[in-house]
Design a protein around this motif. Sequence first.
Motif, short mmCIF file in Angstrom:
data_model
loop_
_atom_site.label_atom_id
_atom_site.label_comp_id
_atom_site.label_asym_id
_atom_site.label_seq_id
_atom_site.Cartn_x
_atom_site.Cartn_y
_atom_site.Cartn_z
N UNK A 37 7.12 5.36 9.04
CA UNK A 37 6.75 5.08 10.53
C UNK A 37 5.06 5.20 10.35
N UNK A 38 4.42 5.43 9.19
CA UNK A 38 3.04 5.58 9.15
C UNK A 38 2.65 4.18 8.63
N UNK A 39 3.19 3.52 8.10
CA UNK A 39 2.75 2.24 7.57
C UNK A 39 2.27 1.32 8.72
N UNK A 40 1.01 0.82 8.44
CA UNK A 40 0.32 0.07 9.46
C UNK A 40 -0.17 -1.43 9.01
N UNK A 41 0.07 -1.61 7.77
CA UNK A 41 -0.46 -2.59 7.40
C UNK A 41 0.33 -3.46 5.93
N UNK A 42 0.41 -4.53 5.72
CA UNK A 42 1.31 -5.28 4.78
C UNK A 42 0.42 -6.18 4.57
N UNK A 43 0.26 -6.43 3.11
CA UNK A 43 -0.67 -7.45 2.29
C UNK A 43 0.18 -8.05 1.18
N UNK A 44 0.27 -9.31 1.13
CA UNK A 44 1.02 -9.94 -0.08
C UNK A 44 0.22 -9.73 -1.14
N UNK A 45 0.95 -9.84 -2.33
CA UNK A 45 -0.27 -9.87 -3.72
C UNK A 45 -0.64 -11.02 -3.60
N UNK A 46 -1.87 -11.36 -4.54
CA UNK A 46 -2.42 -12.52 -4.31
C UNK A 46 -2.08 -13.38 -5.43
#
Length: 415
Positions: free
Chosen positions: A218-227
């Motif tokens: 519940x603390x995750x607030x950013x998701x970034x795909x690997x480049x």
Amino acid sequence: MNDSKDNIWTASNNGIVVYSPERNNVDILRKNVSVSSSLTSNVITCFYEDFNGTIWIGTDKGVNILNTNNQFNYILDQVNLGDKSIVSILENKGKIWVATKYNGIYIFEYPTGKLLKSIYEINDEISLKDKYIKSLFKINDRYIIVTTNNGTISFDTEKLLSKLHLVEDGYASELNYVYSDGDIVWVASTFNFFSCDLNTGKKIYHSDNLIKFNINPGRINYILPDYKDKDILWLGGVDTGLIKYHKKNGVIEQYCNDCSYGNSLIDKYINCMAFDREGKMWIGTNIGLIKFDIETNQITQYTTANGLTNNFINSILFDDNNSVWISTNKGLNKFDIEKESFTKLDGLSGYQFNLNSGIKLESGFMIFGSTNGVVYFNPKDIVSPKGSNNKVVVGDMYIGKNKAIYDGNELVYKI
């Protein structure tokens, strides 16, 4: 006074007259009590133009500074959005969606800037009146998600339909972040971390895998795909550190300031992340900026001690020259990766920007949302301030009507 652009500035007891020979035009500048940035007085005593083209104006009520080389544009100068706090911006099919916190969503045509539509009272069943907007997320060219403090609204931009989603499997939940890789949508909510197949609607919950590593999903607030690896996601959030996550196998590694990993991050609180074109990851935290080489695990930290205007990082964008643009709680910064140097942008040094409210358009233009409206510009047009070794020479100084004596070391006040 003649300035560097050959304009003629004339002082009077009723404001300033500026004549432009190039445009054959006259502008009059006067005090306006309804505008906080206007002249402090109409009684003008002197002018001075510095090496950056900034005009210093002396009046009987203090010094005014006028930057005639303003390189930034402000939407609030053109359209009244009703709410100055801009929380999210996205681009979709030639239109710019701008979300205010309390006054709905505004859709602009790009590049004309024409206001096409405002969204507040959506229909008889769906309204933003009793909600505040947290963010906008683009699923694909057709669907856009609006997250609020009281449910999530999905927009079908083709059929012009909307739907309110109040609960997640029977429990009230807010969405922290949404990322779509095409067929699968990855969602971080206040309760869970899960994926949803857009074609079948099937949900798969991944929270248990995070919990094994003492990570609160519940603390995750950013998701970034690997480049470069389509199977890898990078997760960040509040009290989580940086998490390297495999879409099928789960957590691969966790980097945080009290984890067992030796070369750890300076802070477990991550606000935003982005990859530059060399594959280096840039991480915005509550206490500074981090450059992370994911190949060597080398970490470089940058704070106000290195030139940042503020350590609370809200957004990170890269221009076409691979320079980093960083919005903070106290201004916008440009970082030259090759020179390893920061530039504080004139005119925006005091702006408080909002979290994850920055976007780079396909044209290269950048837009940042702040607590005082929207700032947009083309990075190619921004000229860095010039330096100068000029010394300040102090002449006579007065406190009220009394002259202060300055001996070069200290002020001596005599009545």
